[in-house]
Design a protein around this motif. Structure first.
Motif, PDB file in Angstrom:
ATOM      1  N   ALA A   1     -48.180 -29.094 -40.381  1.00 55.98           N
ATOM      2  CA  ALA A   1     -49.123 -28.161 -41.365  1.00 55.98           C
ATOM      3  C   ALA A   1     -49.388 -26.899 -40.408  1.00 55.98           C
ATOM      4  CB  ALA A   1     -50.360 -28.994 -41.705  1.00 55.98           C
ATOM      5  N   VAL A   2     -49.571 -26.770 -39.281  1.00 58.54           N
ATOM      6  CA  VAL A   2     -49.897 -25.737 -38.302  1.00 58.54           C
ATOM      7  C   VAL A   2     -48.348 -24.858 -38.409  1.00 58.54           C
ATOM      8  CG1 VAL A   2     -50.591 -24.769 -36.317  1.00 58.54           C
ATOM      9  CG2 VAL A   2     -51.504 -26.912 -37.250  1.00 58.54           C
ATOM     10  N   LEU A   3     -47.475 -25.644 -38.167  1.00 59.85           N
ATOM     11  CA  LEU A   3     -46.232 -24.904 -38.035  1.00 59.85           C
ATOM     12  C   LEU A   3     -45.505 -24.120 -39.332  1.00 59.85           C
ATOM     13  CD1 LEU A   3     -43.939 -27.756 -35.962  1.00 59.85           C
ATOM     14  CD2 LEU A   3     -44.924 -25.431 -35.081  1.00 59.85           C
ATOM     15  N   LYS A   4     -45.937 -24.835 -40.421  1.00 64.32           N
ATOM     16  CA  LYS A   4     -46.010 -23.985 -41.522  1.00 64.32           C
ATOM     17  C   LYS A   4     -46.466 -22.895 -41.690  1.00 64.32           C
ATOM     18  CE  LYS A   4     -45.757 -25.148 -46.611  1.00 64.32           C
ATOM     19  NZ  LYS A   4     -46.291 -26.312 -47.775  1.00 64.32           N
ATOM     20  N   ARG A   5     -47.570 -22.692 -41.006  1.00 62.17           N
ATOM     21  CA  ARG A   5     -48.291 -21.256 -41.144  1.00 62.17           C
ATOM     22  C   ARG A   5     -47.965 -20.195 -39.926  1.00 62.17           C
ATOM     23  NH1 ARG A   5     -53.452 -20.160 -43.296  1.00 62.17           N
ATOM     24  NH2 ARG A   5     -52.759 -18.217 -42.337  1.00 62.17           N
ATOM     25  N   CYS A   6     -47.142 -20.661 -39.105  1.00 63.26           N
ATOM     26  CA  CYS A   6     -47.011 -19.920 -37.660  1.00 63.26           C
ATOM     27  C   CYS A   6     -45.578 -19.591 -37.469  1.00 63.26           C
ATOM     28  CB  CYS A   6     -47.623 -20.489 -36.617  1.00 63.26           C
ATOM     29  SG  CYS A   6     -46.771 -21.608 -35.677  1.00 63.26           S
ATOM     30  N   GLU A   7     -45.085 -18.827 -36.959  1.00 62.45           N
ATOM     31  CA  GLU A   7     -43.840 -18.187 -36.514  1.00 62.45           C
ATOM     32  C   GLU A   7     -43.556 -18.428 -34.819  1.00 62.45           C
ATOM     33  OE1 GLU A   7     -41.130 -18.290 -38.318  1.00 62.45           O
ATOM     34  OE2 GLU A   7     -42.026 -18.449 -40.019  1.00 62.45           O
ATOM     35  N   ARG A   8     -44.777 -18.363 -34.367  1.00 61.96           N
ATOM     36  CA  ARG A   8     -44.691 -18.404 -32.630  1.00 61.96           C
ATOM     37  C   ARG A   8     -45.580 -19.628 -32.486  1.00 61.96           C
ATOM     38  NH1 ARG A   8     -44.304 -12.463 -30.982  1.00 61.96           N
ATOM     39  NH2 ARG A   8     -44.416 -11.286 -32.767  1.00 61.96           N
ATOM     40  N   VAL A   9     -45.055 -20.574 -31.273  1.00 64.48           N
ATOM     41  CA  VAL A   9     -45.521 -21.291 -30.479  1.00 64.48           C
ATOM     42  C   VAL A   9     -45.581 -21.081 -28.918  1.00 64.48           C
ATOM     43  CG1 VAL A   9     -45.726 -23.830 -29.873  1.00 64.48           C
ATOM     44  CG2 VAL A   9     -44.882 -23.103 -32.159  1.00 64.48           C
ATOM     45  N   VAL A  10     -46.623 -21.374 -28.328  1.00 61.04           N
ATOM     46  CA  VAL A  10     -46.902 -21.257 -26.980  1.00 61.04           C
ATOM     47  C   VAL A  10     -47.308 -22.487 -26.354  1.00 61.04           C
ATOM     48  CG1 VAL A  10     -47.900 -20.216 -24.853  1.00 61.04           C
ATOM     49  CG2 VAL A  10     -47.494 -19.041 -26.887  1.00 61.04           C
ATOM     50  N   THR A  11     -46.218 -23.151 -25.335  1.00 58.85           N
ATOM     51  CA  THR A  11     -46.465 -24.352 -24.714  1.00 58.85           C
ATOM     52  C   THR A  11     -46.208 -24.342 -23.277  1.00 58.85           C
ATOM     53  OG1 THR A  11     -46.299 -26.856 -25.064  1.00 58.85           O
ATOM     54  CG2 THR A  11     -44.177 -25.173 -25.458  1.00 58.85           C
ATOM     55  N   MET A  12     -46.917 -25.435 -22.794  1.00 60.37           N
ATOM     56  CA  MET A  12     -46.460 -25.672 -21.285  1.00 60.37           C
ATOM     57  C   MET A  12     -45.472 -26.692 -21.375  1.00 60.37           C
ATOM     58  SD  MET A  12     -48.738 -24.038 -19.690  1.00 60.37           S
ATOM     59  CE  MET A  12     -50.064 -23.284 -20.275  1.00 60.37           C
ATOM     60  N   THR A  13     -45.477 -28.040 -22.027  1.00 60.46           N
ATOM     61  CA  THR A  13     -44.372 -28.974 -21.944  1.00 60.46           C
ATOM     62  C   THR A  13     -44.591 -29.852 -23.267  1.00 60.46           C
ATOM     63  OG1 THR A  13     -45.805 -30.450 -20.795  1.00 60.46           O
ATOM     64  CG2 THR A  13     -44.400 -29.261 -19.414  1.00 60.46           C
ATOM     65  N   SER A  14     -45.012 -29.401 -24.385  1.00 61.19           N
ATOM     66  CA  SER A  14     -45.326 -30.176 -25.572  1.00 61.19           C
ATOM     67  C   SER A  14     -44.112 -30.363 -26.404  1.00 61.19           C
ATOM     68  CB  SER A  14     -46.176 -29.522 -26.381  1.00 61.19           C
ATOM     69  OG  SER A  14     -46.680 -30.125 -27.670  1.00 61.19           O
ATOM     70  N   THR A  15     -43.985 -31.530 -26.946  1.00 52.10           N
ATOM     71  CA  THR A  15     -43.011 -31.826 -27.685  1.00 52.10           C
ATOM     72  C   THR A  15     -43.254 -31.301 -29.071  1.00 52.10           C
ATOM     73  OG1 THR A  15     -44.107 -33.854 -28.476  1.00 52.10           O
ATOM     74  CG2 THR A  15     -42.549 -34.349 -26.578  1.00 52.10           C
ATOM     75  N   VAL A  16     -44.103 -30.837 -29.512  1.00 51.55           N
ATOM     76  CA  VAL A  16     -44.243 -29.909 -30.560  1.00 51.55           C
ATOM     77  C   VAL A  16     -43.633 -28.678 -30.398  1.00 51.55           C
ATOM     78  CG1 VAL A  16     -45.953 -28.741 -32.162  1.00 51.55           C
ATOM     79  CG2 VAL A  16     -46.671 -30.867 -31.004  1.00 51.55           C
ATOM     80  N   GLY A  17     -43.579 -28.189 -29.328  1.00 54.27           N
ATOM     81  CA  GLY A  17     -42.609 -26.974 -29.135  1.00 54.27           C
ATOM     82  C   GLY A  17     -41.250 -27.125 -29.569  1.00 54.27           C
ATOM     83  N   TRP A  18     -40.797 -28.560 -29.086  1.00 51.78           N
ATOM     84  CA  TRP A  18     -39.254 -28.964 -29.461  1.00 51.78           C
ATOM     85  C   TRP A  18     -39.057 -28.876 -31.022  1.00 51.78           C
ATOM     86  CZ3 TRP A  18     -34.283 -29.715 -28.481  1.00 51.78           C
ATOM     87  CH2 TRP A  18     -33.718 -30.669 -29.042  1.00 51.78           C
ATOM     88  N   GLU A  19     -40.246 -29.558 -31.602  1.00 57.54           N
ATOM     89  CA  GLU A  19     -39.868 -29.630 -33.338  1.00 57.54           C
ATOM     90  C   GLU A  19     -40.014 -28.004 -33.702  1.00 57.54           C
ATOM     91  OE1 GLU A  19     -42.869 -32.468 -34.986  1.00 57.54           O
ATOM     92  OE2 GLU A  19     -43.249 -33.336 -33.097  1.00 57.54           O
ATOM     93  N   ALA A  20     -40.924 -27.460 -33.286  1.00 58.10           N
ATOM     94  CA  ALA A  20     -40.928 -26.194 -33.465  1.00 58.10           C
ATOM     95  C   ALA A  20     -39.916 -25.216 -33.612  1.00 58.10           C
ATOM     96  CB  ALA A  20     -42.070 -25.290 -32.878  1.00 58.10           C
ATOM     97  N   ALA A  21     -39.137 -25.449 -32.367  1.00 61.64           N
ATOM     98  CA  ALA A  21     -37.760 -24.664 -32.084  1.00 61.64           C
ATOM     99  C   ALA A  21     -36.879 -25.335 -33.227  1.00 61.64           C
ATOM    100  CB  ALA A  21     -37.267 -24.957 -30.619  1.00 61.64           C
ATOM    101  N   ASN A  22     -36.517 -26.630 -33.357  1.00 65.08           N
ATOM    102  CA  ASN A  22     -35.817 -26.939 -34.488  1.00 65.08           C
ATOM    103  C   ASN A  22     -36.108 -26.624 -35.897  1.00 65.08           C
ATOM    104  OD1 ASN A  22     -33.476 -28.420 -32.701  1.00 65.08           O
ATOM    105  ND2 ASN A  22     -35.553 -29.320 -31.879  1.00 65.08           N
ATOM    106  N   LEU A  23     -37.239 -26.182 -36.152  1.00 68.31           N
ATOM    107  CA  LEU A  23     -37.792 -25.642 -37.504  1.00 68.31           C
ATOM    108  C   LEU A  23     -37.495 -24.083 -37.668  1.00 68.31           C
ATOM    109  CD1 LEU A  23     -41.083 -28.094 -37.986  1.00 68.31           C
ATOM    110  CD2 LEU A  23     -38.371 -28.377 -39.101  1.00 68.31           C
ATOM    111  N   GLY A  24     -36.942 -23.531 -36.700  1.00 71.02           N
ATOM    112  CA  GLY A  24     -36.525 -22.150 -36.551  1.00 71.02           C
ATOM    113  C   GLY A  24     -37.778 -21.434 -36.130  1.00 71.02           C
ATOM    114  N   LYS A  25     -38.834 -21.922 -35.517  1.00 73.55           N
ATOM    115  CA  LYS A  25     -39.789 -20.935 -35.063  1.00 73.55           C
ATOM    116  C   LYS A  25     -39.405 -20.461 -33.664  1.00 73.55           C
ATOM    117  CE  LYS A  25     -42.168 -22.794 -38.359  1.00 73.55           C
ATOM    118  NZ  LYS A  25     -42.481 -22.030 -39.488  1.00 73.55           N
ATOM    119  N   SER A  26     -40.170 -19.369 -33.126  1.00 70.83           N
ATOM    120  CA  SER A  26     -39.991 -18.907 -31.849  1.00 70.83           C
ATOM    121  C   SER A  26     -40.890 -19.641 -30.838  1.00 70.83           C
ATOM    122  CB  SER A  26     -40.396 -17.558 -31.905  1.00 70.83           C
ATOM    123  OG  SER A  26     -40.458 -16.761 -30.409  1.00 70.83           O
ATOM    124  N   VAL A  27     -40.195 -20.161 -29.608  1.00 72.18           N
ATOM    125  CA  VAL A  27     -40.894 -20.868 -28.727  1.00 72.18           C
ATOM    126  C   VAL A  27     -41.125 -20.256 -27.599  1.00 72.18           C
ATOM    127  CG1 VAL A  27     -40.928 -23.251 -28.003  1.00 72.18           C
ATOM    128  CG2 VAL A  27     -40.713 -23.141 -30.239  1.00 72.18           C
TER     129      VAL A  27
END
Length: 458
Positions: A343-369
């Protein structure tokens, strides 16, 4: 005691936590398992499974003569250790000296062909790695592949960074597994296996366990200062459960739908605390409250930082250190663990993470990580590795359309190669951990990692 004169090749198994129950299942005619534990309770678990314990650090502590601690001995900082901060500095040096002597004695006595442990998460494991490397003994530390029911031995047990990988060209079977994985990953309701079937926020069972364990660890910590040595302390972890349970009735979260469309959302998935990927693989950013504050300082006037709790760490953002931040920064929003990450990824285009697997999901959904820690996908083309806060500020101020993205075909080839390099099976807690097939697969992987395997895995 294991037979020091045995002619079988030996695998030294450092059994911590659930491993004290699982590792005895890994005995095999092809090798002699030498069991070592950290705590007395773990030693009792191993013995209850009919296995002998060669050594227990806590039980043997008083009898160990400390080795001299070499200058700059550890790979990480002396302060990275999560449990031992309650002891004064001189005691810490004594503990480290005893850890060194403990492992040197065992490795020289049994001369194992490999040691079996896990990703380095505490100091005594780091010492085991250092002393094993000094003797050219392979250190087998497993890590789950993103494709379920596959795992691999980490090339470097100090990190899960993709920069350590030397992946093979995938075969047809691995490519098929990767394709199936991505088909599932791109579904809107996708959930990794480790966040399924979790207890509810106000479930009374975790609360009751938290109360009992808090009392138990308070008493144990008090005794460890004057009585028998104890390495671990979970007082903070269990008392946090009580604190966050009651705070959940009084402290409100923010709501994603209340963030105006004129604001650009930057998403930071909160890590569970404590966690090895913070203490060791994001060592200088392990203080998440400080990191969140620094991320905020990288944002522009129209950007809002959304921080969401880890699914298994409900209530974490209700703790005082995070609430103080929320009260002082107008561009900060907190979401509870129950809000789906998608739900959050649907609203955003940028993700900042240390080591989260959410960053991996975001990258594969076309987001900037942007990745600031060490994680398996950190070397994948399209991921923005950030080495400083100044670099992050530059990335946050770069128009999102100009930032790199992960190519789907490249990502799928990467996962196929990871799968090709992995073993079938899973050495971590999951429903089939103790199945006959899984045990056989894990034993095969151990033998292969130790150079003893014959024939393909089943």
């Amino acid at each position: 005691m294991p037979d020091a004169a045995s002619t079988k090749p030996r695998i030294l198994m450092f059994a911590r936590g659930y491993q004290a129950d699982f590792f005895p299942e890994l005995r095999d005619e092809a090798y002699e398992a030498v069991y070592v534990t950290l705590t007395r309770e773990e030693a009792a678990q191993v013995r209850a499974k009919g296995a002998e314990v060669a050594a227990c650090f806590e039980a043997d502590y008083d009898a160990i003569t400390p080795a001299e601690v070499p200058e700059h001995y550890l790979y990480t900082s002396f302060m990275a250790e999560r449990f031992l901060g309650r002891y004064d500095h001189d005691k810490r040096i004594e503990i480290l000296g005893k850890e060194i002597a403990f492992w040197r004695g065992l490795l020289d006595r049994y001369r194992p062909v490999a040691v079996l442990n896990e990703l380095v998460a505490i100091e005594i494991s780091e010492v085991l790695l250092i002393e094993s490397r000094a003797r050219d003994i392979p250190y087998l530390a497993g890590m789950n592949c993103v494709v379920e029911d596959f795992f691999y031995w980490l090339p470097d047990p100090m990190t899960i960074s993709g920069r350590t990988f030397d992946l093979p060209e995938p075969g047809a079977e691995a490519k098929a597994e990767a394709a199936a994985y991505f088909e599932e990953l791109r579904q809107q309701d996708y959930k990794p296996f480790y966040v399924k079937n979790l207890a509810g926020r106000r479930d009374l069972r975790p609360l009751a366990a938290g109360v009992l364990k808090t009392i138990q660890w308070w008493w144990r910590d008090r005794r460890s200062r004057t009585g028998a040595f104890r390495y671990e302390s979970y007082l903070e972890e269990y008392s946090k459960r009580i604190q966050t349970f009651f705070a959940s009735f009084m402290r409100p979260y923010d709501r994603l739908e209340e963030i105006g469309e004129d604001k650009e959302i930057v998403f930071y998935p909160l890590h569970q605390e404590p966690e090895a990927t913070l203490n060791y693989m994001s060592e200088f950013m392990a203080n998440q409250a400080a990191s969140i504050e620094n991320i905020l300082k990288c944002l522009g006037p129209h950007q809002v930082l959304v921080v969401k709790e880890h699914p298994v760490d409900k209530g974490a953002l209700l703790r005082p250190k995070f609430r103080t931040l929320r009260d002082n920064y107008s561009a900060l929003r907190y979401l509870p663990a129950e809000v789906p990450g998608r739900a959050v990824l649907k609203r955003c285009e940028r993700v900042v993470t240390m080591t989260s697997t959410v960053g991996w999901e975001a990258a594969n959904l076309g987001k900037s990580v942007c990745v600031m820690g060490e994680i398996f996908y950190d070397d994948l083309p399209g991921i923005k590795r950030v080495a400083s806060w100044k670099e992050l500020r530059e990335a946050m101020r770069t128009p999102v359309a100009k930032l790199p993205r992960v190519d789907p075909a490249t990502a799928e080839h990467f996962v196929a190669a990871m799968t090709e390099a992995s073993y079938r099976g899973n050495p971590f807690p999951y429903p089939e951990l103790y199945s006959e097939r899984n045990i056989a697969r894990v034993k095969h992987a151990i033998m292969d990692g130790a150079g003893l395997a014959k024939g393909p895995s089943t």
